[in-house]
Design a protein around this motif. Structure first.
Motif, short mmCIF file in Angstrom:
data_model
loop_
_atom_site.label_atom_id
_atom_site.label_comp_id
_atom_site.label_asym_id
_atom_site.label_seq_id
_atom_site.Cartn_x
_atom_site.Cartn_y
_atom_site.Cartn_z
N GLY A 100 36.73 -21.80 -86.96
CA GLY A 100 37.63 -20.83 -87.14
C GLY A 100 39.14 -21.09 -87.02
N ASP A 101 39.16 -22.41 -86.47
CA ASP A 101 40.62 -22.91 -86.48
C ASP A 101 41.11 -23.08 -87.76
N HIS A 102 40.42 -23.45 -88.82
CA HIS A 102 40.79 -23.48 -89.77
C HIS A 102 41.57 -22.31 -90.73
N TYR A 103 41.53 -21.11 -90.17
CA TYR A 103 41.72 -19.79 -90.46
C TYR A 103 42.91 -18.97 -89.88
N PRO A 104 43.92 -19.74 -89.33
CA PRO A 104 44.94 -18.93 -88.96
C PRO A 104 45.96 -18.71 -90.37
N HIS A 105 47.05 -18.10 -90.12
CA HIS A 105 47.93 -17.84 -91.46
C HIS A 105 48.75 -19.05 -91.35
N ARG A 106 48.93 -19.86 -90.18
CA ARG A 106 50.05 -20.89 -89.90
C ARG A 106 49.56 -22.05 -89.49
N ILE A 107 49.93 -22.97 -89.83
CA ILE A 107 49.47 -24.24 -89.43
C ILE A 107 49.97 -24.50 -87.84
N ASN A 111 52.70 -21.87 -86.07
CA ASN A 111 52.22 -20.86 -85.21
C ASN A 111 52.69 -20.88 -83.53
N ASP A 112 52.47 -22.04 -83.11
CA ASP A 112 52.88 -22.00 -81.76
C ASP A 112 54.56 -21.67 -81.60
N ALA A 113 55.41 -22.04 -82.75
CA ALA A 113 56.67 -21.59 -82.77
C ALA A 113 56.68 -20.11 -82.96
N GLU A 114 55.90 -19.61 -83.58
CA GLU A 114 56.07 -17.96 -83.71
C GLU A 114 55.64 -17.19 -82.55
N ILE A 118 58.08 -14.73 -80.85
CA ILE A 118 57.72 -13.28 -80.73
C ILE A 118 58.13 -13.24 -79.01
N PHE A 119 57.70 -14.06 -78.10
CA PHE A 119 57.63 -13.87 -76.72
C PHE A 119 59.05 -13.67 -76.24
N ARG A 120 60.10 -14.46 -76.86
CA ARG A 120 61.38 -14.40 -76.50
C ARG A 120 61.94 -13.31 -76.90
N LYS A 121 61.86 -13.11 -78.32
CA LYS A 121 62.33 -11.70 -78.90
C LYS A 121 62.01 -10.35 -78.21
N SER A 122 60.70 -10.37 -77.93
CA SER A 122 60.32 -9.15 -77.03
C SER A 122 60.75 -9.02 -75.76
N GLY A 123 61.05 -10.11 -75.01
CA GLY A 123 61.52 -10.14 -73.80
C GLY A 123 62.99 -9.84 -73.92
N ILE A 124 63.71 -10.17 -74.64
CA ILE A 124 65.11 -9.52 -74.70
C ILE A 124 65.33 -8.12 -75.16
N LYS A 125 64.37 -7.67 -76.03
CA LYS A 125 64.28 -6.38 -76.50
C LYS A 125 63.84 -5.48 -75.16
N PHE A 270 54.61 -21.22 -70.36
CA PHE A 270 54.44 -20.34 -71.62
C PHE A 270 53.20 -20.56 -72.00
N VAL A 271 52.47 -21.73 -72.13
CA VAL A 271 51.13 -21.87 -72.47
C VAL A 271 49.97 -21.24 -71.29
N SER A 272 50.40 -21.17 -70.28
CA SER A 272 49.73 -20.68 -69.28
C SER A 272 49.62 -19.07 -69.32
N ARG A 273 50.82 -18.49 -69.79
CA ARG A 273 50.73 -17.12 -70.10
C ARG A 273 49.78 -16.66 -71.41
N VAL A 274 49.93 -17.57 -72.41
CA VAL A 274 49.28 -17.56 -73.66
C VAL A 274 47.65 -17.59 -73.13
N LEU A 275 47.23 -18.46 -72.17
CA LEU A 275 45.87 -18.53 -72.07
C LEU A 275 45.29 -17.42 -71.29
N HIS A 276 46.31 -16.78 -70.53
CA HIS A 276 46.02 -15.41 -69.58
C HIS A 276 45.72 -14.61 -70.45
#
Length: 310
Positions: A100-107, A111-114, A118-125, A270-276
């Motif tokens: 399934g790793d072949h089926y994200p919308h972004r390479i 996707n890591d950058a997105e 999102i994390f930073r933008k949402s945190g500031i908001k 950051f990766v630790s938060r994603v994994l959680h």
């Protein structure tokens, strides 16, 4: 009973032999390394899987079934999925494994950058909504972001918990959703297969923008399609017959990722938060799994997962 059902009925007492690790087909997952711990997982999966598979194959008019092997990164789902497909082929039941790793919308790098954006933008908001964003906060936050420490909850700033809460909420609205992953495309592949499709275009995705392409894959003799994917238990993935969860805690998942050294920054805050957050999703999806296998290769119940959740 059809031919595949008869073969599997006779195979129920079997386990995968050590020789299964030799000349293992990797399907659309080249360079995958399969080792004895994967064999242990596959042997835990196979005995309870076969009766379920026999039942599903008897109900589909094309004698086809779809299995998903899902779990956190580093849980062994790729190796275990390949071994299950390999053993079915050894028995004479056509099988094919896809990632399934072949089926994200972004390479991956986009996707890591997105995710980080999102994390930073949402945190500031969230800081803005709580009246906690000012020039001093901006300077402190920018300094943390430059060092990739803005996801580190040990940093000594009163505003940080509010920032982290907003960032996590933003990630929860993105990770494992249709915004991140093309569930429609992979669900369409499943539908084509279960409806008797003999030749299906499967997607391949590398790590660069020019490394995305499609290959027409011959599946006329395939009876079982196995999808290995972190998100193989997601409700947006339609028509999975037998979802199998390989369960591990966030700490175990992180340890596996560190051991593999597959990605840069694997132990970052950051990766630790994603994994959680991904682990939270997997825990919820475990309710619908037909099989749950622990990291040490034991079949467990959803109730037992609760004791292991951390």
């Amino acid at each position: 009973m059809n031919k595949s059902q008869i073969i599997l009925s006779n195979a129920i007492p079997w386990i995968l032999p050590d020789e299964s690790l030799v000349n293992l087909p990797t399907f659309d997952m080249p360079n995958t390394v399969v080792n004895p711990p994967h064999l242990k997982l596959a042997n835990a999966i196979f005995p309870p899987l076969l009766p379920m598979l026999i039942d599903v194959l008897g109900k589909n008019k094309h004698e086809r079934a779809v299995i998903s092997v899902f779990g956190g990164s580093g849980t062994g789902k790729t190796g275990a999925g390949l071994l299950v497909a390999h053993f079915l082929q050894m028995l004479g039941v056509g099988a094919y494994a896809i990632s399934g790793d072949h089926y994200p919308h972004r390479i991956p790098k986009y996707n890591d950058a997105e995710r980080l954006n999102i994390f930073r933008k949402s945190g500031i908001k969230n800081l803005l909504s709580k009246g906690m964003y000012n020039e001093e906060t901006r300077i402190q936050l920018t300094a943390l972001q430059k060092k990739d420490l803005d996801a580190d909850e040990s940093q000594p700033f009163e505003w940080l918990p509010t920032y982290l809460q907003g960032g996590d909420d933003g990630l929860r609205a993105y990770l494992g959703t249709e915004h991140e992953l093309d569930f429609t495309e992979i669900s369409d592949i499943i539908t084509q297969f279960k409806n008797g499709g003999d030749k299906i275009f499967l997607k391949r995705m590398g790590r660069e923008s020019w490394e995305t392409w499609y290959e027409e894959t011959e599946l006329s003799h395939t009876k079982v399609l196995i999808i290995e994917w972190t998100h193989g238990g997601n409700e947006n993935l339609k028509a999975i017959d037998i979802p199998i969860l390989l369960w591990s805690t966030p700490a175990e998942t992180l340890a596996s990722r560190l051991a593999r050294q597959k990605d840069d920054g694997v132990d970052s805050p950051f990766v630790s938060r994603v994994l959680h957050i991904e682990n939270e999703l997997l825990y919820t999806q475990g309710r619908n799994a037909k099989l749950i296998i622990s990291r040490n290769g034991e079949r467990i119940t959803y109730e037992q997962m609760k004791d292991d959740k951390s």
